[in-house]
Design an enzyme around this catalytic site. Structure first.
Site, PDB file in Angstrom:
ATOM      1  N   TYR A 169      47.686  22.733  30.116  1.00  0.00           N
ATOM      2  CA  TYR A 169      46.098  22.839  29.770  1.00  0.00           C
ATOM      3  C   TYR A 169      45.687  21.539  30.976  1.00  0.00           C
ATOM      4  O   TYR A 169      45.629  20.778  30.540  1.00  0.00           O
ATOM      5  CB  TYR A 169      46.444  22.502  28.470  1.00  0.00           C
ATOM      6  CG  TYR A 169      45.836  24.581  27.815  1.00  0.00           C
ATOM      7  CD1 TYR A 169      44.734  25.286  28.243  1.00  0.00           C
ATOM      8  CD2 TYR A 169      46.660  24.873  26.864  1.00  0.00           C
ATOM      9  CE1 TYR A 169      44.602  26.085  27.994  1.00  0.00           C
ATOM     10  CE2 TYR A 169      46.330  26.903  26.221  1.00  0.00           C
ATOM     11  CZ  TYR A 169      44.646  26.937  27.384  1.00  0.00           C
ATOM     12  OH  TYR A 169      44.287  28.697  26.914  1.00  0.00           O
ATOM     13  N   ASP A 214      34.389  40.813  50.087  1.00  0.00           N
ATOM     14  CA  ASP A 214      35.959  40.988  49.310  1.00  0.00           C
ATOM     15  C   ASP A 214      36.945  41.225  50.133  1.00  0.00           C
ATOM     16  O   ASP A 214      36.682  42.253  50.958  1.00  0.00           O
ATOM     17  CB  ASP A 214      35.178  41.954  47.787  1.00  0.00           C
ATOM     18  CG  ASP A 214      36.592  42.312  46.878  1.00  0.00           C
ATOM     19  OD1 ASP A 214      38.175  41.704  47.589  1.00  0.00           O
ATOM     20  OD2 ASP A 214      37.107  42.591  46.198  1.00  0.00           O
ATOM     21  N   THR A 217      42.054  37.707  46.295  1.00  0.00           N
ATOM     22  CA  THR A 217      42.884  37.971  45.768  1.00  0.00           C
ATOM     23  C   THR A 217      43.919  37.406  47.015  1.00  0.00           C
ATOM     24  O   THR A 217      43.668  37.033  48.238  1.00  0.00           O
ATOM     25  CB  THR A 217      43.766  39.195  45.322  1.00  0.00           C
ATOM     26  OG1 THR A 217      43.691  39.399  46.910  1.00  0.00           O
ATOM     27  CG2 THR A 217      43.372  40.045  44.322  1.00  0.00           C
TER      28      THR A 217
HETATM   29  C1  PLP Z   1      39.205  44.741  47.720  1.00  0.00           C
HETATM   30  C2  PLP Z   1      39.292  44.245  46.005  1.00  0.00           C
HETATM   31  N1  PLP Z   1      38.486  43.736  45.538  1.00  0.00           N
HETATM   32  C3  PLP Z   1      39.687  42.807  44.513  1.00  0.00           C
HETATM   33  C4  PLP Z   1      40.826  42.937  43.366  1.00  0.00           C
HETATM   34  C5  PLP Z   1      40.727  43.028  42.229  1.00  0.00           C
HETATM   35  O1  PLP Z   1      41.902  42.450  42.772  1.00  0.00           O
HETATM   36  P1  PLP Z   1      43.246  42.088  40.601  1.00  0.00           P
HETATM   37  O2  PLP Z   1      43.465  44.030  40.998  1.00  0.00           O
HETATM   38  O3  PLP Z   1      43.681  41.041  41.294  1.00  0.00           O
HETATM   39  O4  PLP Z   1      42.528  41.778  40.289  1.00  0.00           O
HETATM   40  C6  PLP Z   1      41.933  44.253  44.358  1.00  0.00           C
HETATM   41  C7  PLP Z   1      42.610  44.817  44.134  1.00  0.00           C
HETATM   42  O5  PLP Z   1      42.971  45.857  44.686  1.00  0.00           O
HETATM   43  C8  PLP Z   1      40.524  44.539  45.314  1.00  0.00           C
HETATM   44  O6  PLP Z   1      41.207  45.112  46.714  1.00  0.00           O
END
Ligand code: PLP
Length: 422
Positions: A57, A203, A229
């Site tokens: 942890y 993102d 991710t």
């Molecule tokens: C552009 C984008 N953002 C966020 C995510 C969310 O990721 P997770 O599935 O790991 O929560 C995804 C997943 O498909 C994604 O394609």
């Protein structure tokens, strides 16, 4: 003599679960996996994510923990963060988010208040749920306004995005998504964010590996926060990272912990460190460029077979096929392809007249097959299989699907997947 099982302790303790893992390994070995958000991690990444780091942890951050005994874990987390900073050229990296959705939630917590206006691409246009879409917490707790792509080109209309941003004055503008086959113009989004007084969140979950490998431009000069991710084109474990300039470090760190999460998943942090190490190698640049070359070749082969591709093709790892002209709904096609050993997902296409659970398209991508070493030479064969399977789906021709499945398994057996038994 009976062979040693691949997971001896698991097989001895829980043979039922071990059998399921073995079955999944066979499925991943024998099928052609075209889901663009999936990949094969290396054996090194797999090993790191199954270590005793799992037992610790570590609430807090290196040097500032709420638990003792962090002599090693602090080094693991620093290594992962330093590698992320070096690879993406950023001042700050938080490697603790459990996955992409919590990473994005942390961005909201850091920079917005409930009820604030946030702007992102609409889910049916290729955006992600967490970019303010109505069914997501981000669309319920914030006022989501959503942009899309033009119906005639399938491309983002930046005049429309600017107009919306200047009218709505969002706190955050998200760019990036889940079904975008074209290069994202981060500079254009950056300019609009500055003009409208918003923070830009890029993102790059889908394309992080392409960015790391120099096969897609980086958002770093333009975005206030980069969210990603680690398990898609980056070829790491299931996890996420938030990257930023130092000026936003405190707000992001506070939002991830204690704002949203408790203890980080240290075994995942370790595996992220390994994936980042692998992604910094010259061979990963080759991989990223090969992913794009394969996707372009596959798109060309599909176009030659009369498929309708959203935006007319691809610049990245992903191809979005509108099956309307083929008169086969996406779900029926995806299920037929699955029976043929070709794994895809059904997907809405922009301006879809069908429902999200039964949409008009399928989404395919080349990260996984490129990890197995398939090249542009194989894309005509793959396009042929897709064509035959879609035709078979329209005629309920099960023997045709069975025949394709055998051909797929034969080809895949010549290209062992990373992390799977040879
Ligand atoms: C552009 C984008 N953002 C966020 C995510 C969310 O990721 P997770 O599935 O790991 O929560 C995804 C997943 O498909 C994604 O394609």
């Amino acid at each position: 003599m009976t062979p040693t099982p691949r997971h001896p302790a698991l097989s001895a303790t829980d043979p039922d679960l071990a059998a399921l893992v073995g079955a999944e390994e066979r499925l991943q070995a024998e099928t052609l996996r075209l889901i663009p958000s999936e990949n094969y991690v290396s054996s090194a990444v797999l090993e790191a994510s199954g270590t005793v780091l799992q037992n610790k942890y570590s609430e807090g951050y290196p040097g500032r923990r709420y638990y003792e005994g962090q002599q090693v874990i602090d080094q693991v987390e620093r290594l992962a963060a330093d590698r992320a900073k070096a690879l993406f050229g950023v001042e700050h990296a938080n490697v603790q988010p459990y996955s992409g959705s919590p990473a994005n939630l942390a961005v909201y917590l850091a920079f917005a208040e409930p009820g604030d206006t946030v702007m992102g691409m609409a889910l049916p246009m290729g955006g992600h749920l967490t970019h303010g879409w109505s069914v997501s917490a981000t669309g319920r707790w914030f006022r989501g306004v959503q942009y899309g792509v033009r119906q005639d080109t399938g491309l983002i209309d930046f005049d429309a995005v600017r107009e919306m941003a200047l009218k709505e004055r969002p706190k955050l503008i998200f760019c990036g998504g889940t079904a975008l086959p074209r290069t994202i113009d981060f500079a254009a989004f950056g300019e609009i964010a500055r003009e409208s007084g918003a923070l830009l969140v890029a993102d790059v979950s889908h394309i992080a590996g392409l960015i790391a490998g120099g096969a897609h431009p980086s958002p770093v000069p333009y975005a206030d926060v980069v969210s990603t991710t680690t398990h898609k084109t980056l070829r790491g474990p299931r996890g996420a990272m938030l990257l930023s300039r130092e000026e936003h470090a405190k707000a992001i760190d506070k939002a991830v912990f204690p704002g949203l999460q408790g203890g980080p998943h240290n075994q995942t942090t370790a595996a992220i460190a390994v994936a980042l190490h692998e992604a910094a190698r010259p061979s990963f640049r080759d991989y990223a460029h090969a992913v794009v070359a394969n996707a372009r070749a596959l798109a060309d082969e599909l176009l030659a077979r009369g498929f309708d591709l959203v935006s007319g093709g691809t610049d990245n790892h992903l191809v979005l096929i509108d099956l309307t002209p083929k008169q086969v709904p996406g779900k029926i096609a995806a299920k037929a392809l699955d029976r043929a050993g070709i794994v895809v997902n059904y997907n809405t296409v922009p301006y879809d007249t069908r429902k999200p659970f039964d949409p008009s398209g399928i989404r395919i991508g080349t990260p996984s097959l490129t990890s197995r070493g398939l090249s542009t030479d194989h894309m005509a064969t793959i396009a042929d299989w897709i064509d035959r399977a879609v035709t078979a789906a329209s005629k309920d021709d099960e023997p045709a699907l069975t025949a394709i499945r055998a051909e797929v398994a034969a080809l895949m057996s010549a290209f062992p997947a990373p992390g799977l038994p040879a």
